[in-house]
Design an enzyme around this catalytic site. Structure first.
Site, PDB file in Angstrom:
ATOM      1  CB  SER A 295       1.317   0.843   7.724  1.00  0.00           C
ATOM      2  OG  SER A 295       0.670   0.341   6.588  1.00  0.00           O
ATOM      3  CG  LEU A 296      -4.422   3.056   9.627  1.00  0.00           C
ATOM      4  CD1 LEU A 296      -5.047   4.091   8.704  1.00  0.00           C
ATOM      5  CD2 LEU A 296      -5.442   2.014  10.063  1.00  0.00           C
TER       6      LEU A 296
END
Length: 264
Positions: A86-87
């Site tokens: 994700s991030l």
């Protein structure tokens, strides 16, 4: 983490998702006797709770890159793979860009659960490819909206969110991480290209980003890329870490062919 492999042949540095901590990868340790799993612990969480969380990508990537170089200096010779979810995928990409030419053992990049950085902003391209993309203001949203965001992804235990003090801590770190994500402008063109093989992973049932958007990481892979869709939602990789580690080993083995450092 423990157990630590007695004679690892590959270092896997894992960068967690927004609001996440190093403990997200605790189950990965010891699953493969040849892989040393080292998870990034960013400030503002767990044993670094008293430190202010970063709010800009540059600060996060510089800290992680420095830590990877320090670990390599302490135990040189291990091929190193960066993995981010994700991030964490965007962070891992930025870290690899900083390590190219500085870390001889840099072997591969694995990105998971995040759209490719070359895709156009939502509204001007394929709506399926843009699904779940952050629109730049979630870090300023109210608590209820953030709680809804967490609930939709399914990554935070209900007991944590039910405790007022724990909830405030989780949301504080999440806001900082979302600010990192939403203010980050990915590099373009040649500046974005990684010189090591790249593996892009997607959860087939991920509500936040479509597999097609994750496959777009091929655009920054100068040394070749592979996209793999696995069963599960946004946090699919933590449901099947063994399968992910097997893919990582395959990728790393191919990227260091001829060195004798890793055998698939």
């Amino acid at each position: 983490f423990r157990p630590v492999p007695p004679a690892p042949r590959l270092r896997l540095v894992c960068v967690p998702h927004a609001g996440g901590a190093a403990s997200a990868y605790r189950r990965w340790a010891g699953l493969d006797a040849d892989v040393l799993v080292q998870a990034v612990q960013l400030p503002g969480r767990e044993d670094r709770l008293g430190e202010p969380a970063h709010r800009r990508m540059g600060a996060v990537a510089e800290e992680v890159a420095a830590a990877v170089l320090a670990e390599d200096a302490a135990a040189p010779g291990l091929p190193t793979v960066l993995l981010g979810h994700s991030l964490g995928a965007a962070v891992a990409h930025e870290v690899v860009l900083r390590l190219q030419g500085r870390l001889p053992g840099l072997a591969a990049l694995v990105v998971s659960g995040r759209r490719g950085p070359t895709l156009p902003a939502p509204g001007g391209g394929d709506p399926e490819a843009a699904r779940g993309h952050l629109h730049g203001d979630l870090h300023t949203a109210g608590d209820e909206e953030l709680l809804g965001f967490l609930d939709a992804l399914g990554g935070t235990a209900g007991a944590v969110l039910a405790d007022e003090e724990l909830r405030a801590m989780v949301l504080g770190v999440l806001r900082a991480d979302l600010e990192v994500a939403e203010t980050h402008v990915p590099p373009r063109g040649a500046a974005a290209r990684v010189a090591v093989p790249l593996l892009a992973l997607a959860g087939g049932g991920d509500p936040s980003v479509a597999p097609a958007a994750i496959a777009a990481w091929v655009d920054v892979a100068a040394a070749g890329a592979r996209a793999v869709v696995l069963p599960g939602g946004h946090f699919f990789l933590h449901e099947q870490p063994g399968a992910v580690l097997a893919l990582v080993r395959e990728l790393a083995a191919g990227s260091v062919v001829g060195s004798g450092a890793v055998r698939g």
